[in-house]
Enzyme design. Sequence first.
Site, mmCIF file in Angstrom:
data_model
loop_
_atom_site.group_PDB
_atom_site.id
_atom_site.type_symbol
_atom_site.label_atom_id
_atom_site.label_comp_id
_atom_site.label_asym_id
_atom_site.label_seq_id
_atom_site.Cartn_x
_atom_site.Cartn_y
_atom_site.Cartn_z
ATOM 1 N N LYS A 281 0.848 -1.203 0.000
ATOM 2 C CA LYS A 281 0.000 0.000 0.000
ATOM 3 C C LYS A 281 0.885 1.255 0.000
ATOM 4 C CE LYS A 281 -0.383 -0.071 5.012
ATOM 5 N NZ LYS A 281 -1.207 0.314 6.137
ATOM 6 N N TYR B 176 17.925 29.392 7.547
ATOM 7 C CA TYR B 176 16.746 30.141 8.017
ATOM 8 C C TYR B 176 16.669 30.169 9.536
ATOM 9 C CZ TYR B 176 14.548 30.272 3.381
ATOM 10 O OH TYR B 176 14.251 30.506 2.076
HETATM 11 C C1 LIG Z 1 -3.737 -4.524 8.360
HETATM 12 C C2 LIG Z 1 -2.287 -4.375 8.144
HETATM 13 N N1 LIG Z 1 -1.530 -5.468 8.036
HETATM 14 C C3 LIG Z 1 -0.191 -5.387 7.831
HETATM 15 C C4 LIG Z 1 0.442 -4.168 7.737
HETATM 16 C C5 LIG Z 1 1.931 -4.105 7.552
HETATM 17 O O1 LIG Z 1 2.514 -3.559 8.697
HETATM 18 P P1 LIG Z 1 4.102 -3.344 8.795
HETATM 19 O O2 LIG Z 1 4.432 -2.370 7.747
HETATM 20 O O3 LIG Z 1 4.296 -2.817 10.173
HETATM 21 O O4 LIG Z 1 4.703 -4.680 8.553
HETATM 22 C C6 LIG Z 1 -0.311 -3.004 7.862
HETATM 23 C C7 LIG Z 1 0.353 -1.700 7.798
HETATM 24 O O5 LIG Z 1 0.022 -0.731 8.411
HETATM 25 C C8 LIG Z 1 -1.711 -3.114 8.056
HETATM 26 O O6 LIG Z 1 -2.482 -2.018 8.178
#
Ligand SMILES: Cc1ncc(COP(=O)(O)O)c(C=O)c1O
Length: 370
Positions: A40, A265
């Site tokens: 994602k 700055y």
């Molecule tokens: C439902 C869910 N599973 C897995 C993950 C992966 O988590 P991580 O990046 O801490 O491994 C996330 C990330 O936020 C998540 O929202």
Amino acid sequence: MSRPISITIDLDAIRQNFDYAHAIGNKSAGNNSQTMAVIKADAYGHGAVATARALANKTTLLAVSSIEEAVLLRQNHIRSPILLLEGCFCKSELSVVDDLGLQIVIHNQEQINDLLAAELSKPISVWLKLDSGMHRLGVPLIDSLNIYQRLSNSQNVSSIVLMTHFATSDIPDHPLVSQQLDSFKTAANAISQSNAPIPNSLANSAALMAIPESHGTWNRPGIMLYGISPFDQQNTLALPLIPAMQFCSKVIAIRKVNTGDPVGYGASWIAKKTSIIATVAAGYGDGYPRTAKSGTPVLINGRIAPLAGRVSMDMLCVDVTHLGDVNVGAEVELWGKQLLVNEVAQWSDTLGYELVTRMPTRAKRIFINQ
Ligand SMILES: Cc1ncc(COP(=O)(O)O)c(C=O)c1O
């Protein structure tokens, strides 16, 4: 020559990190667990399409947050199964899910009603998210058996995985970890009593590395795939991870400042002695955190030097007095394999997660080891 800033993504590092994640989960489950890749937010800023391609022969499931992220993958001919981690945001998205053959998380009553009422061309794989204690997403445990039965009796549902998410897996000895594990197991057992054993999914990166009891049918690593530790403190379990993102630029100016001279700055940094200041073409407009404090390490020609003064939109300044031989054109690593993004994050009161995920598209991305 163009502005000398670059973000290099080592796709082989992502593959190796995936192998490491998979080996951990698979070992504890007697070679019986599967590993999805959480890609994602554009693969946490690393490029979702390139990451999906790099992992095409390794994982059978990619996890994203929205239909838009899934559509982008399909438009780029990624054929792997895709899971929407937050499910549908409205019922009209179910027809896109149907068309693209997506899998969905179901975490609230509205999504359940929409799914049960939908007219679909084929049943969908559902991941029923239980709220085991994080209180962010998930159906209440008390309702889980009833919801499971309603979903499993629906002709719109082909299979169900029970899932949950930890609030404190990066602090594995936090009491909430065992409370969530116990709550989830109790609910899952109650559901299994009247059904065949049900596949499950609990572990993100931190849980995969540090909480073996959380390993399930499917593990869900995200941040570790990119070679970034989810832990605050140094943790030996994270040592094999290979950072996949290297954020680099060059020195574009050098000057000598006298004792008492300010830099940048707000004149927040004042020379305590005659100093050499290198100006680097990288700023918050490129994704370098403006909150980085003076002293944040920067690698110049492979050697550590401290950030001096406030980060500007396009530039930052570094005190290179002790390095001696720095010239315009010197190579700068802002983070990467030699300087961990988590270290820069600590100096900036944030996490490596945030720094890589919010990288703007301004700097060119170079994919290596495809
Ligand atoms: C439902 C869910 N599973 C897995 C993950 C992966 O988590 P991580 O990046 O801490 O491994 C996330 C990330 O936020 C998540 O929202």
